[in-house]
Design an enzyme around this catalytic site. Structure first.
Site, PDB file in Angstrom:
ATOM      1  N   ARG A  21      -3.847 -12.842   8.420  1.00 50.96           N
ATOM      2  CA  ARG A  21      -3.304 -13.502   7.221  1.00 50.96           C
ATOM      3  C   ARG A  21      -2.653 -14.844   7.568  1.00 50.96           C
ATOM      4  O   ARG A  21      -2.672 -15.767   6.750  1.00 50.96           O
ATOM      5  CB  ARG A  21      -2.301 -12.584   6.519  1.00 50.96           C
ATOM      6  CG  ARG A  21      -3.000 -11.499   5.722  1.00 50.96           C
ATOM      7  CD  ARG A  21      -2.045 -10.611   4.992  1.00 50.96           C
ATOM      8  NE  ARG A  21      -2.762  -9.760   4.041  1.00 50.96           N
ATOM      9  CZ  ARG A  21      -2.261  -8.692   3.475  1.00 50.96           C
ATOM     10  NH1 ARG A  21      -1.023  -8.327   3.741  1.00 50.96           N
ATOM     11  NH2 ARG A  21      -2.972  -7.979   2.631  1.00 50.96           N
ATOM     12  N   LYS A  52      -9.658   7.876  -3.770  1.00 46.73           N
ATOM     13  CA  LYS A  52      -9.401   8.453  -5.094  1.00 46.73           C
ATOM     14  C   LYS A  52     -10.074   7.706  -6.238  1.00 46.73           C
ATOM     15  O   LYS A  52     -10.044   6.484  -6.296  1.00 46.73           O
ATOM     16  CB  LYS A  52      -7.890   8.463  -5.352  1.00 46.73           C
ATOM     17  CG  LYS A  52      -7.117   9.380  -4.416  1.00 46.73           C
ATOM     18  CD  LYS A  52      -5.644   9.316  -4.762  1.00 46.73           C
ATOM     19  CE  LYS A  52      -4.843  10.309  -3.929  1.00 46.73           C
ATOM     20  NZ  LYS A  52      -3.416  10.227  -4.229  1.00 46.73           N
ATOM     21  N   GLY A 101      -8.343  -4.720   1.148  1.00 48.12           N
ATOM     22  CA  GLY A 101      -7.992  -3.334   1.429  1.00 48.12           C
ATOM     23  C   GLY A 101      -8.676  -2.752   2.652  1.00 48.12           C
ATOM     24  O   GLY A 101      -8.983  -3.457   3.615  1.00 48.12           O
ATOM     25  N   GLY A 104      -4.700  -4.932  -3.712  1.00 46.87           N
ATOM     26  CA  GLY A 104      -4.420  -4.674  -5.127  1.00 46.87           C
ATOM     27  C   GLY A 104      -4.822  -5.832  -6.018  1.00 46.87           C
ATOM     28  O   GLY A 104      -5.359  -5.635  -7.113  1.00 46.87           O
TER      29      GLY A 104
END
Length: 396
Positions: A36, A202, A353, A376
């Site tokens: 990053r 999920k 992610g 996100g």
């Protein structure tokens, strides 16, 4: 894009506040992955080259206690940034006050300051995370212009992004511009065929993304833990595999609505328990024993996914195909990575992610058109949501 970018600003001799994303993993005071920081360099270097006085803001982790402050200082980031820029970066160990104000006042063109972790302000009423208007106004008062290059926090309305932008002329940095360009094009104007690949644990984490992409993509491949909820919706035995029983009706409804647009695994690698060294075997999705669990998609599934990807012109991938942290159950993720990487003339995007971590870890970093820096934020952008961090940037 309709938003100003950093090249639209006259930055010479101006104090330019920049929101970067230096939320990097740190263990024992050492940075374990500086991706990053490296991704932020082009905008910072451009500001330096154009004689701006650069003041950098970033958060690091979540600060809930005084003990967190000791572990989550940005001091190691200042050191690493200094090495990468090959110039001194002044670190100010506070988020407001006389020392910060004097340091900025004494800045000369081309010099760089890094302010302490913005979330240190969260210890007193979550001022950063709740976008306290006074804090945003105070930080804005320290500079002349604002550049937001932190896509990873673009889905949050914080004092250090939306708060500052509300009080100053602002622009997107090069990283933010790239994220908007690639993810925005994929969502709004994809070249077809457009294939979306969704994995991870999920269904509940990605319901909105699945629904949004089913409207826009030509095919949606679903793998990883979430696939078992869809397989259960087809009436199959899923054994001890990850399952969200309360989401089975939704999965059934999506399968009925989408028809053959949803592509599921046809075989899986199952294990007798959750461990890298577990006994494993490959079975059809129709033959999962009641006391075994699926940890990866199988070779026939990978071949099927490759066929679906043939001729694709836009591919968006979010989420691994199995438990890629276990080498013995990483073949599905590696196979998908390779298949996407080898596509000719396709725009290939990883939506941040775990899939971004997997691609980088597996050595495919340079094989994709774009790997998003936001987890996100990427998901919400792929849903078609307006992100406050982007919305607050000045229009051209």
């Amino acid at each position: 894009m309709a938003k100003k970018i950093v090249t639209d600003l006259d930055v010479a001799n101006k104090v330019v506040l920049e929101r970067a994303d230096f939320n990097v993993p740190i263990a024992d005071g050492k940075i374990t992955n500086d991706n990053r920081i490296v991704a932020a360099l082009p905008t910072i270097q451009w500001l330096i080259d154009h004689d701006a006085k650069v003041v950098l803001f970033s958060h690091l982790g979540k600060v809930k206690t005084e003990e967190d402050k000791a572990k989550l200082s940005l001091r190691p980031v200042a050191k690493r940034l200094s090495e990468l820029l090959k110039k001194d970066v002044t670190f100010v160990p506070e988020t407001r006050g006389a020392l910060l104000e004097k340091t900025i006042k004494d800045l000369k063109p081309g010099e760089v300051v890094l302010v302490e972790n913005t979330r240190f302000e969260d210890l007193d009423g979550k001022k950063e995370s709740k976008n306290d208007p006074e804090l945003g106004k105070y930080w804005a008062s320290l500079g002349d212009l604002f550049v937001n290059d932190a896509f990873g926090t673009a889905h949050r309305s914080h004092a250090s992004n939306v708060g500052i932008a509300s009080n100053l002329e602002s622009a997107a940095g090069f990283l933010m511009e790239k994220e908007i360009k690639f993810l925005g094009s994929a969502v709004d104007h994809p070249k077809r065929p457009f294939i979306a690949i969704l994995g991870g644990a999920k269904v509940s984490d990605k319901i909105n993304v699945i629904e949004s992409l089913l409207k826009k993509a030509d095919k949606v491949i679903i793998g990883g833990g979430m696939a078992y909820t869809f397989l259960k919706a087809q009436g199959k035995e899923t054994g001890n595999s990850l399952l969200e029983a309360d989401k089975v009706p939704l999965a059934k409804q999506l399968l009925e609505t989408a028809g053959d647009k949803i592509v599921l695994p046809t075989d899986v690698v199952i294990a007798d328990h959750f461990a890298n060294d577990a006994e494993a075997k490959i079975v059809s999705v129709d033959d999962i024993p009641a006391d075994w669990e699926g940890l990866d998609c199988g070779p026939a599934s990978i071949e099927e996914f490759k066929k679906v990807l043939e001729g694709a012109k836009t591919v968006v991938w979010n989420g691994p195909m199995g438990v890629f942290e276990f080498p013995n159950f990483a073949k599905g993720t590696i196979g998908v990575c390779q298949a996407i990487a080898e596509l000719p003339d396709a725009t290939t995007i990883i939506g941040g992610g775990d899939s971004a971590a997997a691609a980088i870890q597996l050595g495919f970093e340079d094989k994709f058109s774009h790997i998003s820096t936001g987890g996100g934020a990427s998901l919400e952008y792929l849903e078609g949501k307006a992100l406050p961090g982007i919305e607050s940037i000045s229009d051209k």
